[in-house]
Design a protein around this motif. Structure first.
Motif, PDB file in Angstrom:
ATOM      1  N   ARG A  36       0.914  -1.110   0.095  1.00 32.47           N
ATOM      2  CA  ARG A  36      -0.105   0.090  -0.123  1.00 32.47           C
ATOM      3  C   ARG A  36       0.871   1.237   0.077  1.00 32.47           C
ATOM      4  O   ARG A  36       0.694   2.250  -0.806  1.00 32.47           O
ATOM      5  CB  ARG A  36      -1.028  -0.129   1.233  1.00 32.47           C
ATOM      6  CG  ARG A  36      -1.856   1.224   1.193  1.00 32.47           C
ATOM      7  CD  ARG A  36      -2.810   1.352   2.442  1.00 32.47           C
ATOM      8  NE  ARG A  36      -2.451   1.267   3.749  1.00 32.47           N
ATOM      9  CZ  ARG A  36      -1.875   2.225   4.487  1.00 32.47           C
ATOM     10  NH1 ARG A  36      -1.714   3.598   3.546  1.00 32.47           N
ATOM     11  NH2 ARG A  36      -1.151   1.989   5.488  1.00 32.47           N
ATOM     12  N   LEU A  41      -0.951   4.923  -1.351  1.00 28.41           N
ATOM     13  CA  LEU A  41      -2.476   4.903  -1.242  1.00 28.41           C
ATOM     14  C   LEU A  41      -2.751   5.263   0.435  1.00 28.41           C
ATOM     15  O   LEU A  41      -2.000   4.726   1.052  1.00 28.41           O
ATOM     16  CB  LEU A  41      -3.247   3.527  -1.393  1.00 28.41           C
ATOM     17  CG  LEU A  41      -3.114   2.970  -2.870  1.00 28.41           C
ATOM     18  CD1 LEU A  41      -3.653   1.504  -2.973  1.00 28.41           C
ATOM     19  CD2 LEU A  41      -4.223   3.803  -3.451  1.00 28.41           C
ATOM     20  N   GLU A  45      -8.456   5.720   1.037  1.00 27.87           N
ATOM     21  CA  GLU A  45      -8.757   5.494  -0.529  1.00 27.87           C
ATOM     22  C   GLU A  45      -8.719   4.119  -0.800  1.00 27.87           C
ATOM     23  O   GLU A  45      -9.644   3.500  -1.654  1.00 27.87           O
ATOM     24  CB  GLU A  45      -7.409   6.089  -1.274  1.00 27.87           C
ATOM     25  CG  GLU A  45      -7.615   6.019  -2.586  1.00 27.87           C
ATOM     26  CD  GLU A  45      -6.027   6.361  -3.254  1.00 27.87           C
ATOM     27  OE1 GLU A  45      -6.157   6.634  -4.490  1.00 27.87           O
ATOM     28  OE2 GLU A  45      -5.411   6.996  -2.760  1.00 27.87           O
ATOM     29  N   LEU A  46      -7.801   3.256  -0.165  1.00 27.97           N
ATOM     30  CA  LEU A  46      -7.967   1.834  -0.379  1.00 27.97           C
ATOM     31  C   LEU A  46      -9.095   1.172   0.006  1.00 27.97           C
ATOM     32  O   LEU A  46      -9.746   0.229  -0.569  1.00 27.97           O
ATOM     33  CB  LEU A  46      -6.590   1.092   0.222  1.00 27.97           C
ATOM     34  CG  LEU A  46      -6.485  -0.305   0.379  1.00 27.97           C
ATOM     35  CD1 LEU A  46      -6.536  -0.791  -1.280  1.00 27.97           C
ATOM     36  CD2 LEU A  46      -5.398  -0.830   1.145  1.00 27.97           C
ATOM     37  N   THR A  48     -12.193   2.498   0.190  1.00 25.27           N
ATOM     38  CA  THR A  48     -12.998   2.896  -0.793  1.00 25.27           C
ATOM     39  C   THR A  48     -12.934   1.742  -2.115  1.00 25.27           C
ATOM     40  O   THR A  48     -13.815   1.275  -2.575  1.00 25.27           O
ATOM     41  CB  THR A  48     -13.075   4.198  -1.406  1.00 25.27           C
ATOM     42  OG1 THR A  48     -13.356   5.098  -0.181  1.00 25.27           O
ATOM     43  CG2 THR A  48     -14.186   4.743  -2.335  1.00 25.27           C
ATOM     44  N   ASN A  49     -11.891   1.721  -2.347  1.00 18.63           N
ATOM     45  CA  ASN A  49     -11.464   0.850  -3.641  1.00 18.63           C
ATOM     46  C   ASN A  49     -11.816  -0.538  -3.498  1.00 18.63           C
ATOM     47  O   ASN A  49     -12.269  -1.165  -4.553  1.00 18.63           O
ATOM     48  CB  ASN A  49     -10.014   1.235  -4.324  1.00 18.63           C
ATOM     49  CG  ASN A  49      -9.784   2.435  -4.817  1.00 18.63           C
ATOM     50  OD1 ASN A  49     -10.685   3.147  -5.005  1.00 18.63           O
ATOM     51  ND2 ASN A  49      -8.550   2.951  -4.610  1.00 18.63           N
ATOM     52  N   VAL A  50     -11.585  -1.075  -2.242  1.00 16.60           N
ATOM     53  CA  VAL A  50     -11.821  -2.626  -2.099  1.00 16.60           C
ATOM     54  C   VAL A  50     -12.838  -2.852  -1.265  1.00 16.60           C
ATOM     55  O   VAL A  50     -13.142  -3.973  -1.164  1.00 16.60           O
ATOM     56  CB  VAL A  50     -10.298  -3.158  -1.777  1.00 16.60           C
ATOM     57  CG1 VAL A  50      -9.418  -3.128  -2.490  1.00 16.60           C
ATOM     58  CG2 VAL A  50      -9.994  -2.787  -0.146  1.00 16.60           C
ATOM     59  N   LYS A  51     -13.674  -1.784  -0.720  1.00 19.73           N
ATOM     60  CA  LYS A  51     -14.958  -2.144   0.064  1.00 19.73           C
ATOM     61  C   LYS A  51     -14.642  -2.875   1.378  1.00 19.73           C
ATOM     62  O   LYS A  51     -15.225  -3.717   1.831  1.00 19.73           O
ATOM     63  CB  LYS A  51     -15.856  -2.684  -0.650  1.00 19.73           C
ATOM     64  CG  LYS A  51     -16.021  -2.302  -2.182  1.00 19.73           C
ATOM     65  CD  LYS A  51     -16.921  -0.872  -1.928  1.00 19.73           C
ATOM     66  CE  LYS A  51     -17.520  -0.348  -3.268  1.00 19.73           C
ATOM     67  NZ  LYS A  51     -16.551   0.649  -3.983  1.00 19.73           N
ATOM     68  N   TYR A  78      -6.917  -6.818  -5.769  1.00 17.32           N
ATOM     69  CA  TYR A  78      -6.493  -5.545  -5.960  1.00 17.32           C
ATOM     70  C   TYR A  78      -5.442  -5.275  -6.482  1.00 17.32           C
ATOM     71  O   TYR A  78      -5.017  -4.520  -7.482  1.00 17.32           O
ATOM     72  CB  TYR A  78      -7.250  -4.623  -4.728  1.00 17.32           C
ATOM     73  CG  TYR A  78      -7.111  -3.204  -5.080  1.00 17.32           C
ATOM     74  CD1 TYR A  78      -7.948  -2.569  -5.762  1.00 17.32           C
ATOM     75  CD2 TYR A  78      -5.835  -2.400  -4.511  1.00 17.32           C
ATOM     76  CE1 TYR A  78      -7.746  -1.203  -6.097  1.00 17.32           C
ATOM     77  CE2 TYR A  78      -5.826  -1.170  -4.745  1.00 17.32           C
ATOM     78  CZ  TYR A  78      -6.843  -0.421  -5.466  1.00 17.32           C
ATOM     79  OH  TYR A  78      -6.575   0.987  -5.562  1.00 17.32           O
ATOM     80  N   TYR A  79      -4.078  -5.439  -5.790  1.00 19.32           N
ATOM     81  CA  TYR A  79      -2.781  -5.216  -5.984  1.00 19.32           C
ATOM     82  C   TYR A  79      -2.226  -6.068  -7.196  1.00 19.32           C
ATOM     83  O   TYR A  79      -1.120  -5.895  -7.703  1.00 19.32           O
ATOM     84  CB  TYR A  79      -1.909  -5.679  -4.875  1.00 19.32           C
ATOM     85  CG  TYR A  79      -2.357  -4.569  -3.823  1.00 19.32           C
ATOM     86  CD1 TYR A  79      -2.469  -3.260  -3.813  1.00 19.32           C
ATOM     87  CD2 TYR A  79      -2.104  -5.187  -2.524  1.00 19.32           C
ATOM     88  CE1 TYR A  79      -2.721  -2.425  -2.732  1.00 19.32           C
ATOM     89  CE2 TYR A  79      -2.406  -4.356  -1.347  1.00 19.32           C
ATOM     90  CZ  TYR A  79      -2.646  -2.936  -1.604  1.00 19.32           C
ATOM     91  OH  TYR A  79      -2.640  -2.181  -0.505  1.00 19.32           O
TER      92      TYR A  79
END
Length: 96
Positions: A36, A41, A45-46, A48-51, A78-79
């Motif tokens: 991360r 990130l 932010e992370l 939000t992106n991965v819930k 995600y990564y």
């Protein structure tokens, strides 16, 4: 085949197993944190992106709680990363 262990032997094995679990958990936590940070990130932010809730991400990256393998899998996806577990030769004393 039958195995017989004394209480002391079982206790020693349990301590070694717990140390190994903690070491693996911390290595995964550290790797996720470094990934991360390398991507610059923020936790928010992370999240939000991965819930995944921020407090769960933070706990995972700091190794505070038991590993949530669903979250680990979501982050790896995600990564675009994966991890491997393999057997290797290490001195037995490192497990004590």
């Amino acid at each position: 085949m039958t195995f017989t262990f004394t209480i002391e032997e079982l206790s020693n094995q349990n301590r070694r197993a717990e140390k190994m679990r903690k070491r693996v958990k911390m290595q995964i936590a550290e790797s996720l944190l470094q990934e991360r940070l390398s991507r610059r990130l923020r936790l928010e932010e992370l999240s939000t992106n991965v819930k995944i809730p921020v407090h769960n991400l933070e706990s995972l990256e700091l190794g505070r709680k038991k590993l949530n393998w669903v979250y680990v899998g979501m982050l790896l996806k995600y990564y675009g990363k994966s991890f491997y577990i393999s057997l290797s030769n290490i001195p037995y004393k490192d497990l004590d």
